[in-house]
Design an enzyme around this catalytic site. Structure first.
Site, PDB file in Angstrom:
ATOM      1  N   LYS A   1      -6.902   3.488  -3.447  1.00 28.51           N
ATOM      2  CA  LYS A   1      -7.103   3.589  -2.347  1.00 28.51           C
ATOM      3  C   LYS A   1      -7.396   4.798  -1.674  1.00 28.51           C
ATOM      4  O   LYS A   1      -6.708   5.723  -2.058  1.00 28.51           O
ATOM      5  CB  LYS A   1      -6.128   2.847  -1.067  1.00 28.51           C
ATOM      6  CG  LYS A   1      -6.398   2.646   0.195  1.00 28.51           C
ATOM      7  CD  LYS A   1      -5.229   1.768   0.820  1.00 28.51           C
ATOM      8  CE  LYS A   1      -5.310   2.240   2.515  1.00 28.51           C
ATOM      9  NZ  LYS A   1      -4.083   1.533   3.008  1.00 28.51           N
TER      10      LYS A   1
ATOM     11  N   LYS B   1     -10.282   0.428  -2.773  1.00 30.35           N
ATOM     12  CA  LYS B   1     -10.133   0.244  -1.231  1.00 30.35           C
ATOM     13  C   LYS B   1     -10.499   1.686  -0.526  1.00 30.35           C
ATOM     14  O   LYS B   1      -9.299   2.381  -0.448  1.00 30.35           O
ATOM     15  CB  LYS B   1      -8.687  -0.363  -0.880  1.00 30.35           C
ATOM     16  CG  LYS B   1      -8.514  -0.509   0.388  1.00 30.35           C
ATOM     17  CD  LYS B   1      -7.151  -0.961   0.930  1.00 30.35           C
ATOM     18  CE  LYS B   1      -6.942  -1.123   2.327  1.00 30.35           C
ATOM     19  NZ  LYS B   1      -5.577  -1.783   2.747  1.00 30.35           N
TER      20      LYS B   1
ATOM     21  N   ASP C   1       0.863  -1.144  -0.021  1.00 28.17           N
ATOM     22  CA  ASP C   1       0.015  -0.111   0.018  1.00 28.17           C
ATOM     23  C   ASP C   1       0.754   1.310  -0.005  1.00 28.17           C
ATOM     24  O   ASP C   1       1.273   1.603   1.014  1.00 28.17           O
ATOM     25  CB  ASP C   1      -0.989   0.108   0.939  1.00 28.17           C
ATOM     26  CG  ASP C   1      -1.846  -1.024   1.061  1.00 28.17           C
ATOM     27  OD1 ASP C   1      -1.798  -1.956   0.428  1.00 28.17           O
ATOM     28  OD2 ASP C   1      -2.996  -0.875   1.799  1.00 28.17           O
TER      29      ASP C   1
END
Length: 295
Positions: A204, A240, A141
């Site tokens: 995300k 996400k 991430d």
């Protein structure tokens, strides 16, 4: 690369009104239908600990919850979270714990690339990704340098993300936009598009460290970018939301958003995740309440 000078029209009042529809639809779920949605929600969670006081023992406790998140009195397909998400220094602890607990189907995600600010030299950010992959993380991430979006330096952002994706190798890359620090819906849309063109596997919303994190209107904007990109290229990119998602009701709202904006095929852990630390506890509490009410 898609030309960033192209005008993007996003009707902000309409988007905000649409988010209210998702909230209403989630509130109408009840009984066994709601139970099924909540059980499914668990499988989307990236169960996260990103504290300065993280230790091997609390990472093991996190992994134990990920492997056995809920106790059911009836037979059901085993339910586990999609991943655990930790700092790079805790990757080996997570892998060891999951192997001990028979949680090999749970991915190990690590934040990297100067998380949470992104305000580090590119060389050090790439090196951090390289180390996280070497330590065994399945998913990385990464976080963008928001200053590039604020200055509309889209080509530079593209080049940085392209380099990060190459360093990730076979590990999936989730690109955190830190949307609470981006001033407009247009900026969020364009940053989403750049990230996807650079090869990211997921976009995300947030690090969870910003003042404003995941919101449904921003989620709609990002999902519409995913939909437009898929229409143009045929490639599916995951989504996400993360940061501030703490209740079962909020998880259901995000699932409804995905269903309505992207379709049922995105309601799979390969294309949808929820980043959270305390959400699981509230989902389990609601599941227990539903089961007791049906007894």
């Amino acid at each position: 690369m898609w030309m960033m000078e192209n005008h993007v029209y996003l009707n902000e009042p309409s988007i905000k009104n649409r988010s209210k529809v998702f909230i209403f639809q989630a509130s109408t779920l009840e009984g066994n239908n709601k139970l099924a949605w909540l059980l499914k929600a668990i499988t989307f969670i990236d169960l996260t600990t990103l504290g300065g006081d993280d230790t091997a023992s609390n990472v093991k406790a996190l992994c134990s919850k990920a492997v056995n998140p809920v106790s059911l009195s009836f037979e059901f397909i085993p339910i586990q979270t999609a991943a655990v998400c930790v700092y790079p220094s805790r990757i080996e602890d997570a892998i060891f714990a999951l192997n001990q607990l028979n949680g090999q189907n749970i991915a190990v995600a690590s934040v990297a690339a100067g998380f949470p600010s992104g305000q580090y030299p590119l060389e050090s950010r790439l090196r951090e990704i390289e180390l996280a992959v070497k330590l065994g993380a399945n998913e990385i991430d990464i976080v963008i340098n928001r200053s590039l979006v604020l200055a509309h330096r889209w080509n530079e952002l593209f080049k940085e993300l392209k380099a990060m994706k190459e360093i990730c190798g076979t590990a999936h890359m989730k690109t955190i936009l830190a949307v609470g620090e981006l001033p407009t819906f247009n900026d969020v849309y364009k940053a989403s598009m750049v990230a996807m063109q650079a090869g990211t596997d997921f976009i995300k919303t947030s690090t969870g460290k910003e003042t404003i994190n995941a919101t449904l209107p921003i989620g709609i904007v990002m999902c519409r970018a995913i939909r437009d990109y898929h229409r143009e290229t045929g490639r599916k990119v995951g989504f996400k939301p993360a940061g501030g998602i703490k209740t079962a009701s909020e998880a259901l709202e995000w699932m409804i958003l995905i269903k309505q904006e992207l379709g049922n095929e995105w309601l799979d852990k390969s294309l949808f995740r929820i980043g959270a630390s305390s959400l699981l506890d509230d989902i389990v509490k609601n599941i227990d309440k539903l089961i007791k009410s049906n007894v």
